[in-house]
Write a protein that holds these residues in place. Sequence first.
Motif, PDB file in Angstrom:
ATOM      1  N   ASP A 117      33.436  52.500  38.570  1.00 59.97           N
ATOM      2  CA  ASP A 117      34.821  52.203  38.165  1.00 59.97           C
ATOM      3  C   ASP A 117      35.642  51.556  39.274  1.00 59.97           C
ATOM      4  OD1 ASP A 117      34.444  53.122  35.559  1.00 59.97           O
ATOM      5  OD2 ASP A 117      34.896  55.192  36.137  1.00 59.97           O
ATOM      6  N   ASN A 164      40.852  50.289  36.637  1.00 60.05           N
ATOM      7  CA  ASN A 164      41.910  50.632  35.680  1.00 60.05           C
ATOM      8  C   ASN A 164      43.260  50.017  36.072  1.00 60.05           C
ATOM      9  OD1 ASN A 164      42.467  52.290  37.827  1.00 60.05           O
ATOM     10  ND2 ASN A 164      42.342  54.196  36.679  1.00 60.05           N
ATOM     11  N   PRO A 216      42.848  43.340  31.496  1.00 55.65           N
ATOM     12  CA  PRO A 216      41.639  43.379  30.659  1.00 55.65           C
ATOM     13  C   PRO A 216      40.735  42.156  30.820  1.00 55.65           C
ATOM     14  CG  PRO A 216      43.547  44.056  29.376  1.00 55.65           C
ATOM     15  CD  PRO A 216      44.064  43.592  30.696  1.00 55.65           C
ATOM     16  N   GLN A 217      41.329  40.965  30.985  1.00 56.61           N
ATOM     17  CA  GLN A 217      40.491  39.768  31.146  1.00 56.61           C
ATOM     18  C   GLN A 217      39.707  39.806  32.470  1.00 56.61           C
ATOM     19  OE1 GLN A 217      43.894  37.374  30.724  1.00 56.61           O
ATOM     20  NE2 GLN A 217      43.984  36.756  32.874  1.00 56.61           N
ATOM     21  N   ASP A 218      40.328  40.369  33.535  1.00 54.64           N
ATOM     22  CA  ASP A 218      39.617  40.514  34.811  1.00 54.64           C
ATOM     23  C   ASP A 218      38.454  41.496  34.678  1.00 54.64           C
ATOM     24  OD1 ASP A 218      41.322  38.747  36.086  1.00 54.64           O
ATOM     25  OD2 ASP A 218      42.627  40.319  36.892  1.00 54.64           O
ATOM     26  N   ILE A 219      38.686  42.590  33.956  1.00 56.40           N
ATOM     27  CA  ILE A 219      37.634  43.587  33.752  1.00 56.40           C
ATOM     28  C   ILE A 219      36.471  42.979  32.972  1.00 56.40           C
ATOM     29  CG2 ILE A 219      37.068  45.808  32.669  1.00 56.40           C
ATOM     30  CD1 ILE A 219      40.003  46.643  33.225  1.00 56.40           C
ATOM     31  N   GLU A 220      36.791  42.177  31.972  1.00 53.68           N
ATOM     32  CA  GLU A 220      35.751  41.511  31.185  1.00 53.68           C
ATOM     33  C   GLU A 220      34.915  40.577  32.062  1.00 53.68           C
ATOM     34  OE1 GLU A 220      33.387  40.752  28.035  1.00 53.68           O
ATOM     35  OE2 GLU A 220      35.022  42.202  28.029  1.00 53.68           O
ATOM     36  N   GLU A 221      35.588  39.794  32.920  1.00 55.14           N
ATOM     37  CA  GLU A 221      34.867  38.899  33.837  1.00 55.14           C
ATOM     38  C   GLU A 221      33.988  39.690  34.807  1.00 55.14           C
ATOM     39  OE1 GLU A 221      37.196  35.946  35.894  1.00 55.14           O
ATOM     40  OE2 GLU A 221      38.362  35.511  34.086  1.00 55.14           O
ATOM     41  N   HIS A 252      32.575  42.565  34.285  1.00 60.29           N
ATOM     42  CA  HIS A 252      31.412  43.093  33.556  1.00 60.29           C
ATOM     43  C   HIS A 252      30.292  42.048  33.503  1.00 60.29           C
ATOM     44  CE1 HIS A 252      32.427  47.111  32.259  1.00 60.29           C
ATOM     45  NE2 HIS A 252      33.643  46.708  31.880  1.00 60.29           N
ATOM     46  N   HIS A 253      30.666  40.765  33.430  1.00 57.57           N
ATOM     47  CA  HIS A 253      29.671  39.689  33.408  1.00 57.57           C
ATOM     48  C   HIS A 253      29.271  39.269  34.827  1.00 57.57           C
ATOM     49  CE1 HIS A 253      31.408  39.258  29.326  1.00 57.57           C
ATOM     50  NE2 HIS A 253      30.116  39.099  29.041  1.00 57.57           N
TER      51      HIS A 253
END
Length: 191
Positions: free
Chosen positions: A135, A159, A163-168, A170-171
């Motif tokens: 995390d 946290n 959200p868009q940074d978290i998505e990036e 994850h990839h």
Amino acid sequence: MLPFKKVNKKIVLLTTGMLLLIGMTAYYMAYSSFIGEERSLSAQETEVAKQDGKIKTTDQTDLVQRMVYLKCKDEEVLKTKPTEKLVGLTIYQLQKVYQGWVIDKFDSDEVDMTLKVDSYCREHANNMFIGIQDDKVAVFYGKPGPRSIVKEITSIQINHLMPQDIEELHHGIVVQSTEELLRTLEGMQSR
């Protein structure tokens, strides 16, 4: 004429017998030490079809070089044909050329050798990306995927990110330089 002492036949036979016994003992000891040298090669787990050094590389021999990178556990295998300088070499001559390598197999068809390197492979050494670990934002060696290696876990909690940074993350966000890495991490920290 000079007088010769009479020689006792028993002494001549005894002396001749002793010389024969000494000669046979010396031959046995020399032969057994030669056999012992051949056994020591197989104890080193080196597979050699004939251990008399008569087998030589040819221009058709496959050289299989296996490099094992200890830091990332990756293995790189390169299969080539010998250069002109390597044609006609015995296992002992080849060991002098490839010092540090372990020759696992040696015959005229194929030579297998292994080198252990205390480093990362090219993929892990030359590539970095930013992702998620525990995390938190983390920096990884390699390319995004299951073979990546954690270089560093930052103090940036995911946290606190958009959200868009978290998505990036994850990839995996691939970075091309240390400067790009620091700029990207600094931008995430400021949000």
